[in-house]
Design an enzyme around this catalytic site. Structure first.
Site, mmCIF file in Angstrom:
data_model
loop_
_atom_site.group_PDB
_atom_site.id
_atom_site.type_symbol
_atom_site.label_atom_id
_atom_site.label_comp_id
_atom_site.label_asym_id
_atom_site.label_seq_id
_atom_site.Cartn_x
_atom_site.Cartn_y
_atom_site.Cartn_z
ATOM 1 N N CYS A 5 0.765 -1.097 0.026
ATOM 2 C CA CYS A 5 0.108 0.117 0.059
ATOM 3 C C CYS A 5 0.903 1.166 0.039
ATOM 4 O O CYS A 5 2.046 1.076 0.270
ATOM 5 C CB CYS A 5 -0.824 -0.027 1.262
ATOM 6 N N HIS A 49 5.380 -5.717 8.481
ATOM 7 C CA HIS A 49 5.484 -7.160 8.589
ATOM 8 C C HIS A 49 5.574 -8.038 7.231
ATOM 9 O O HIS A 49 4.855 -8.675 6.809
ATOM 10 C CB HIS A 49 3.779 -7.549 9.208
ATOM 11 N N HIS A 95 -0.420 -5.790 19.207
ATOM 12 C CA HIS A 95 0.131 -5.331 17.963
ATOM 13 C C HIS A 95 0.459 -3.990 18.307
ATOM 14 O O HIS A 95 0.327 -3.177 18.807
ATOM 15 C CB HIS A 95 -1.278 -5.207 16.941
ATOM 16 N N GLU A 98 0.817 -1.586 16.385
ATOM 17 C CA GLU A 98 0.070 -0.283 15.874
ATOM 18 C C GLU A 98 -1.096 0.089 17.142
ATOM 19 O O GLU A 98 -1.131 1.174 17.494
ATOM 20 C CB GLU A 98 -0.698 -0.427 14.887
ATOM 21 N N SER A 101 1.270 -10.522 10.203
ATOM 22 C CA SER A 101 0.378 -9.439 9.549
ATOM 23 C C SER A 101 -1.131 -9.685 9.707
ATOM 24 O O SER A 101 -1.555 -10.502 9.313
ATOM 25 C CB SER A 101 0.920 -9.428 7.981
ATOM 26 N N SER A 102 -1.519 -8.569 10.426
ATOM 27 C CA SER A 102 -3.061 -8.688 10.674
ATOM 28 C C SER A 102 -3.800 -8.481 9.503
ATOM 29 O O SER A 102 -4.636 -9.112 9.256
ATOM 30 C CB SER A 102 -3.367 -7.529 11.447
ATOM 31 N N ASN A 103 -3.604 -7.330 8.526
ATOM 32 C CA ASN A 103 -4.336 -7.447 7.352
ATOM 33 C C ASN A 103 -4.098 -8.756 6.470
ATOM 34 O O ASN A 103 -5.293 -9.042 5.691
ATOM 35 C CB ASN A 103 -3.922 -6.269 6.779
#
Length: 379
Positions: A39, A69, A158, A160, A290-292
């Site tokens: 992104c 990540h 996390h 963030e 990686s959460s996403n």
């Protein structure tokens, strides 16, 4: 950006984009999600980290956490002699950071306490925090000024969410709808205070009191969470406070800002489109932490599509073998993983995954299928 183009972009991916996100070779059709991979915020963070080394060629460089990540990107920074802050007994150890050192803050941001420590040591700070993350920080600061508790949809451990909660006043972190419902039930009906605090032991601000701190609420989120779930959680809290305080008083008890990241939303929307295709299997590429990326895999699993989550092409082979991470489980080996005959493979990748990594995975899939008839005859 020259290094970025050389190391991370892919001519094959560009060709597939131009061919309506479709690649056909022999028995294999690969359908690529229409939004995937790096992104803007990630690309910006990685480029800034590279440029920092170029700008400070002789200085000692640190980064407070993984820049993103993705293992290959973080390894590249290590090769550029960027030092990662050690974690000792679950706590970051900044003892090696000296006055005047250059310190990079990653795309996820850093906590208020970390920034203060680095300022006190007179470090040169390079802040690569994604602007979408900063937008969430602004939201929780508004909650704080209005004396609202921030309900943060995210994972309490996390990076963030740790950073976001440090900008909040009073906060409570909920992982999913089930946890949000538990909080809303307490708001409406009360309950065992200590049991509530024990359940959310690692997910609230110091001194949090559910009997006092769930009266005025604001909702925010970790930007990589599932968009639809964040929206449902926001609506649930709004409905709960409406039920408790009525429509006239609602605005005094509830604040909501749209803090869903555009890139996260686009990748999830593209995944929802992709799972409507007639797929043999789905390959999701991205860091295991990686959460996403994990949320992209969830979408495939919820639609009943066999899926593998890998962090690089190195997980594939030798032969028709893959080491992957099933949703909510540890790494497993699947062999064989690509079925014989004609197959249609859906491919997507998380926001921290370079196109080059996606290309590597695709090439290995094609190579396995090309060799398959030979392997079958040999068997």
């Amino acid at each position: 950006m020259g290094v970025m183009n050389t190391e991370y972009q892919s001519h094959l991916i560009q060709e597939i984009r131009q061919n309506n996100y479709r690649l056909e070779r022999g028995d294999v059709t690969i359908l690529l999600a229409e939004a995937f991979g790096f992104c803007w915020g990630v690309e910006r963070a990685v480029a800034m980290a590279y440029e920092t080394r170029q700008h400070f060629p002789g200085d000692r460089l640190w980064i407070t956490n993984e820049i993103i990540h993705n293992p290959s990107v973080n390894q590249r920074l290590r090769e550029m002699e960027v030092n990662f802050i050690d974690v000792v007994n679950g706590e970051k150890d900044f003892s090696g950071v000296a006055k005047g050192d250059v310190v990079i803050l990653p795309a996820f941001g850093a906590s208020v306490e970390e920034m203060q420590l680095l300022n006190d040591r007179e470090c040169t700070i390079v802040d690569t925090t994604c602007p979408w993350v900063s937008k969430v920080w602004n939201s929780v600061e508004k909650h704080k000024k209005k004396e609202h508790t921030s309900i943060i949809h995210g994972k309490y451990n996390h990076e963030e969410t740790i950073a976001t909660s440090s900008f909040a006043g009073t906060y409570l972190i909920v992982l999913n709808m089930a946890e949000a419902q538990k909080v809303c039930d307490y708001i409406l009906h009360g309950g065992d205070r200590q049991e509530f605090l024990d359940y959310f032991a690692n997910a609230h601000s110091a001194g949090f009191d559910p009997d006092q701190d769930l009266v005025r609420l604001g909702v925010a989120n970790q930007t990589t969470m599932l968009k639809s779930e964040t929206e449902m959680i926001g609506k649930l809290f709004e409905k709960t406070l409406l039920q408790k305080y009525g429509p006239i008083e609602l605005n005094n008890h509830f604040m909501s800002f749209n803090t869903i990241c555009d890139a996260t939303q686009e990748r999830q929307d593209a995944m929802f489109d992709l799972v409507e295709e007639d797929l043999s299997l789905m390959v999701v590429i991205g860091g295991f932490n990686s959460s996403n990326t994990t949320h992209l895999q969830e979408i495939a699993v919820e639609h009943g599509i066999p899926s593998v989550h890998i962090d690089s092409g190195d997980r594939i082979g030798p032969g028709n073998r893959v080491e992957h991470k099933p949703l909510g489980k540890d790494l497993e080996v699947l062999e064989p993983w690509l079925p014989a005959g004609k197959i249609t493979v859906g491919v997507t990748s998380g926001a921290s995954t370079p196109d080059k990594v996606v290309e590597e995975v695709m090439k290995k899939i094609l190579a396995i299928k090309e060799a398959q008839p030979v392997l079958e005859i040999a068997g």
